[in-house]
Write an enzyme that holds these catalytic residues in place. Structure first.
Site, PDB file in Angstrom:
ATOM      1  N   ARG A   1       8.008  -4.008  -5.076  1.00 35.70           N
ATOM      2  CA  ARG A   1       7.264  -4.159  -3.792  1.00 35.70           C
ATOM      3  C   ARG A   1       6.025  -4.695  -3.827  1.00 35.70           C
ATOM      4  NH1 ARG A   1       3.956  -1.716  -6.394  1.00 35.70           N
ATOM      5  NH2 ARG A   1       2.588  -1.739  -4.615  1.00 35.70           N
ATOM      6  N   GLY A   2       5.191  -4.900  -2.883  1.00 34.92           N
ATOM      7  CA  GLY A   2       3.904  -5.674  -3.032  1.00 34.92           C
ATOM      8  C   GLY A   2       4.298  -6.916  -2.613  1.00 34.92           C
ATOM      9  N   ALA A   3       3.540  -7.356  -1.494  1.00 33.41           N
ATOM     10  CA  ALA A   3       3.691  -8.816  -0.868  1.00 33.41           C
ATOM     11  C   ALA A   3       4.252 -10.044  -1.867  1.00 33.41           C
ATOM     12  CB  ALA A   3       2.833  -9.137   0.098  1.00 33.41           C
TER      13      ALA A   3
ATOM     14  N   ARG B   1      12.557  -6.587   4.682  1.00 29.57           N
ATOM     15  CA  ARG B   1      11.129  -6.009   5.089  1.00 29.57           C
ATOM     16  C   ARG B   1      10.477  -7.042   5.996  1.00 29.57           C
ATOM     17  NH1 ARG B   1       7.896  -3.004   0.649  1.00 29.57           N
ATOM     18  NH2 ARG B   1       7.179  -1.875   2.662  1.00 29.57           N
TER      19      ARG B   1
ATOM     20  N   GLN C   1       1.433   5.130  -4.088  1.00 28.87           N
ATOM     21  CA  GLN C   1       1.432   4.052  -4.811  1.00 28.87           C
ATOM     22  C   GLN C   1      -0.090   4.013  -5.635  1.00 28.87           C
ATOM     23  OE1 GLN C   1       2.457   3.620  -1.584  1.00 28.87           O
ATOM     24  NE2 GLN C   1       3.727   2.078  -1.187  1.00 28.87           N
TER      25      GLN C   1
ATOM     26  N   ASP D   1      -0.531  -7.520   2.807  1.00 23.62           N
ATOM     27  CA  ASP D   1       0.686  -8.005   2.971  1.00 23.62           C
ATOM     28  C   ASP D   1       0.665  -9.245   3.920  1.00 23.62           C
ATOM     29  OD1 ASP D   1       0.943  -4.873   2.236  1.00 23.62           O
ATOM     30  OD2 ASP D   1       2.668  -5.980   1.812  1.00 23.62           O
TER      31      ASP D   1
ATOM     32  N   ASN E   1      -2.394  -4.531   5.960  1.00 25.94           N
ATOM     33  CA  ASN E   1      -2.256  -4.094   4.463  1.00 25.94           C
ATOM     34  C   ASN E   1      -1.580  -2.751   4.543  1.00 25.94           C
ATOM     35  OD1 ASN E   1      -2.317  -4.167   1.540  1.00 25.94           O
ATOM     36  ND2 ASN E   1      -4.248  -2.640   1.744  1.00 25.94           N
ATOM     37  N   LYS E   2      -1.260  -1.901   3.583  1.00 19.95           N
ATOM     38  CA  LYS E   2      -0.717  -0.551   3.737  1.00 19.95           C
ATOM     39  C   LYS E   2      -1.428   0.402   4.596  1.00 19.95           C
ATOM     40  CE  LYS E   2       2.132   0.381   1.827  1.00 19.95           C
ATOM     41  NZ  LYS E   2       3.379   0.217   2.154  1.00 19.95           N
TER      42      LYS E   2
END
Lengths: 367, 367
Positions: free
Chosen positions: B53-55, B90, B203, B243, B253-254
């Site tokens: 995970r994570g862009a 995603r 996270q 992201d 972002n998140k």
């Protein structure tokens, strides 16, 4: 309110057993467990460990605690010791001090032999008053919800967002923030409630459980989600409770409330705070500077309670070894972010003049 | 970065076994588990279920996924099918499309028989570039931290707050938001990090684990706590990842990032976003209106993973029966709330002119 069809208050005196009963909120919504409180230690633990919680309920519980003590020892000394010990259980909610002050003042005026009876009557009176206050908050809040409903297409629910549990479990009955929701539901106004989870203790699960018992449409959301929902026009109104409101309208409530108020302001969403007048601290003006914010144990952050796959209440650790949580329990929402205060006497501006206009009598008594 | 003293990247090609290895982030920080990916399905699941995970890491993973496919079938059709299937895993992080576009464009120019080798070299190149980009982000971010440190008394740490994990686990190495933290630590600038838990997937536990491995002072806090900390002057700077960043500097972002940005603005706390240039979507201007926000399964909200008392990774349900979660995974922070963008080429304003000045070449390529 109702639990599977049966009416309950969150605290009550059982005339037969002469016991004070509460619903143990540490295991809700997974278990419905009633426990009896008797000794001062029982009451201290119940408040401190949050078997009871919510500013109005804490106040009522303290009054019942004082009453139970008076059955054992009605001396002045016992009144003062009980006041001290109950008062230090939690520092932020002002209702605790309000109820204890009221009990002490009344009791010190009376003869020792009458104190057991008088204090129990007073505790019941405080509890009954809370119910009536919250019912009235609901009626005033309902007006606002109906006004929003009138501006929407008929099929669309009014979408409310709330943080923490300012529900009937946080009061003796009705709740503060939830009272307008229950009133709307009873009056046929369609609503949908976005329920903030409210980490670390997930009181959103209590609010969800209350709404679920009435079949009120809702979703349980993370505390992170509300801003996004507001950006996309999915929130019509926010209603939260408060643990202490300053004379200028600053609102101290569960940690995270401030963030929702900021997002409401940024997106033009009305942000209302529902409060019974005992939650007003007339001696405090600036909430951020003056209100003591309780810091609770870090394990409330690092361990989370829930039901495991086999249906047992258990807890899991979410943090890695060596990483400690930090756990402030409340924050302060400055009055400038608050659209209005919904009280038992009506709705007012979150300002000194707004509160003074509604409560000229209380202000004088307290100062 | 280091795990108990040993160096790891979050994804790597093992020259001996010819396998692509990742660290399974679904069980971190409680278990450190390496898994190998081979088939397209493996890569799809790893991205979709957030084993990676994570862009930036998603982008690199997709490139390795394409490379593994080329070993089996180097046809144009396979390139296009792989692009489609990996792209739909995603929707929000733009790095995924960026990496897949780059792979497809390069590969379609080459002969089929060379594609297996070329695509693997390209995947490694994308991964290596990411490491270098993030190292440079760290150096530019370090300048800002050092500037804050100079204004403080010598013993006091610079207090940073971050949301989600934009750490080395979210990239190939170094991280974006954490890279300046690691650089500060290596350069002897004392820091303390407030780590947002980042519900629903926590996270923050990954970020805590990263910091813990380097002995960097930190506390794991609920997503509700940051506003209160800022009100009380306990946060000197916020650094988050992203992201997708629009050409005008809006930052997706998140979920929950937006709320921290609002509080930063309200309290005069600088709010920085660390981003590698592949995270910029030059085709999008208005983030709130144009970026698709992934909605993930509600069970991510209602069930929480952690370690039980006997040390086993398990999950607990926090919601009552019948209450459903709602789970948007990202939100957009408008550029007006962003103090600056920390990129591999330096720091710029969160604006069209700021980004254009740093990346005149990229903008032309992408439009």
């Amino acid at each position: 309110m109702k639990v599977e069809g049966n009416h309950f208050r969150s605290i009550w005196f059982d005339e037969e057993s002469k016991a004070v009963n509460i619903i143990d909120q540490r295991v809700l919504p997974h278990e419905f467990k009633i426990i009896s409180l008797d000794t001062l230690k029982d009451f201290e633990i119940a408040i401190k460990h949050m078997a009871v919680r919510g500013a109005p309920l804490i106040g009522a519980t303290a009054a019942f605690g004082m009453a139970c003590q008076m059955r054992r020892d009605p001396s002045d000394e016992c009144i003062n010791i009980s006041w001290e010990r109950l008062h230090r259980t939690r520092p932020t909610a002002i209702n605790l001090k309000w109820a204890l002050d009221r009990c002490r003042t009344e009791l010190l005026k009376t003869q020792e032999k009458t104190r057991a009876e008088i204090s129990m009557e007073l505790a019941k009176k405080i509890a009954n008053e809370d119910v009536e206050i919250n019912r009235n908050i609901g009626i005033h809040g309902l007006n606002i919800i109906q006004e929003i409903a009138r501006r929407k297409s008929s099929s669309e629910p009014v979408r409310l967002l709330t943080h923490c549990n300012a529900g009937w479990l946080a009061t003796v009955d009705w709740g503060t923030a939830t009272s307008p929701m229950f009133q709307a539901h009873e009056n046929g106004v369609p609503i949908h409630v976005w329920v903030d989870e409210t980490r670390p203790r997930n009181q959103g699960a209590l609010t969800s459980w209350e709404l679920q018992n009435y079949g009120i449409s809702h979703n349980y959301i993370t505390d992170n989600a509300g801003g996004h929902l507001m950006q996309h026009g999915l929130v019509d109104m926010i209603i939260v409770g408060t643990d202490r409101t300053t004379s200028c309208g600053d609102v101290c409530n569960k940690i995270g409330t401030y963030l929702k108020a900021l997002a409401a302001k940024d997106n033009g969403v009305p942000f209302y705070v529902a409060l019974p007048s005992p939650t007003i601290d007339w001696t405090v003006r600036n909430g951020v500077e003056e209100i003591p914010i309780e810091e609770r144990v870090e394990t409330e952050v690092s361990w989370i309670h829930g039901l495991d796959k086999s249906g047992r209440v258990t807890k899991v650790k979410v943090t890695p070894d060596g990483s400690l949580g930090f756990n402030p329990a409340f924050d302060v929402t400055p009055a400038k972010l608050v659209t209005g205060l919904i009280t038992e006497r009506g709705v007012c501006d979150a300002s000194e003049s707004g509160l003074r206009a509604l409560f000229p009598d209380l202000e004088k008594v307290s100062l």
